[in-house]
Write a protein that holds these residues in place. Structure first.
Motif, PDB file in Angstrom:
ATOM      1  N   UNK A 175      35.686  42.142  34.875  1.00  0.00           N
ATOM      2  CA  UNK A 175      36.666  42.493  35.908  1.00  0.00           C
ATOM      3  C   UNK A 175      36.910  44.000  35.905  1.00  0.00           C
ATOM      4  N   UNK A 176      37.134  44.555  37.059  1.00  0.00           N
ATOM      5  CA  UNK A 176      37.352  45.995  37.201  1.00  0.00           C
ATOM      6  C   UNK A 176      38.470  46.511  36.309  1.00  0.00           C
ATOM      7  N   UNK A 177      39.450  45.675  36.053  1.00  0.00           N
ATOM      8  CA  UNK A 177      40.615  46.111  35.274  1.00  0.00           C
ATOM      9  C   UNK A 177      40.451  45.898  33.770  1.00  0.00           C
ATOM     10  N   UNK A 184      31.072  35.038  40.533  1.00  0.00           N
ATOM     11  CA  UNK A 184      30.922  36.341  39.890  1.00  0.00           C
ATOM     12  C   UNK A 184      31.641  37.428  40.681  1.00  0.00           C
ATOM     13  N   UNK A 185      31.554  37.360  42.009  1.00  0.00           N
ATOM     14  CA  UNK A 185      32.250  38.335  42.848  1.00  0.00           C
ATOM     15  C   UNK A 185      33.755  38.204  42.654  1.00  0.00           C
ATOM     16  N   UNK A 204      36.639  41.024  40.835  1.00  0.00           N
ATOM     17  CA  UNK A 204      37.851  41.522  41.475  1.00  0.00           C
ATOM     18  C   UNK A 204      39.130  40.896  40.933  1.00  0.00           C
ATOM     19  N   UNK A 205      39.014  40.177  39.817  1.00  0.00           N
ATOM     20  CA  UNK A 205      40.177  39.539  39.197  1.00  0.00           C
ATOM     21  C   UNK A 205      40.902  40.528  38.289  1.00  0.00           C
ATOM     22  N   UNK A 206      42.190  40.441  38.291  1.00  0.00           N
ATOM     23  CA  UNK A 206      42.991  41.282  37.398  1.00  0.00           C
ATOM     24  C   UNK A 206      42.957  40.646  36.007  1.00  0.00           C
ATOM     25  N   UNK A 207      42.566  41.430  35.030  1.00  0.00           N
ATOM     26  CA  UNK A 207      42.511  40.938  33.651  1.00  0.00           C
ATOM     27  C   UNK A 207      43.917  40.620  33.165  1.00  0.00           C
ATOM     28  N   UNK A 208      44.069  39.553  32.382  1.00  0.00           N
ATOM     29  CA  UNK A 208      45.410  39.220  31.866  1.00  0.00           C
ATOM     30  C   UNK A 208      45.936  40.326  30.979  1.00  0.00           C
TER      31      UNK A 208
END
Length: 125
Positions: free
Chosen positions: A24-26, A113-114, A118-122
């Motif tokens: 994830x991006x974050x 996967x997409x 784009x999911x915010x990491x916990x």
């Protein structure tokens, strides 16, 4: 003929299910290779015609569509073929020829996967 190296969004690990290309991006900064793969995907989807074609395939009944069913996007057939080729090169679509028609599909793992990218990491507690 293009000599560009195709780097799919996802690649199967030996003996395992398909895995996303990137965290994830974050979660953490991307490596150079992860950034190239993700950028290729975003670049492919950055064109409105490609995004429409990708959406048409992804939302088509059964998760696949004949090129004859999705080519009405306001551009000529050769231009549709060009855009579908770019989506395939980015690893977003797969295709199969059946007689005179080509059928395109988005593997569910590509959409997963997409979404993961784009999911915010916990946030750690």
């Amino acid at each position: 003929m293009s000599n560009a190296k195709v780097m799919p969004l996802i690649e199967p690990a030996a003996g395992q299910a398909l895995a996303p290309c990137c965290p994830p991006l974050t979660e953490r900064p991307f490596s150079a290779e992860e950034a190239e793969v993700a950028a290729r995907m975003f670049k492919a989807l950055g064109d409105p015609v490609r995004l429409r074609l990708f959406s048409a395939v992804a939302s088509h009944e059964g998760g696949e569509a004949c090129v004859c069913d999705i080519s009405d996007v306001g551009v000529s057939q050769p231009t549709v073929s060009h855009h579908l080729k770019k989506l395939k090169e980015a690893g977003l679509l797969t295709s199969e020829r059946r007689g005179t028609w080509v059928y395109y599909r988005v593997e569910p793992s590509v959409l997963a996967a997409m979404g993961k990218l784009l999911t915010i990491a916990p946030v750690p507690a």
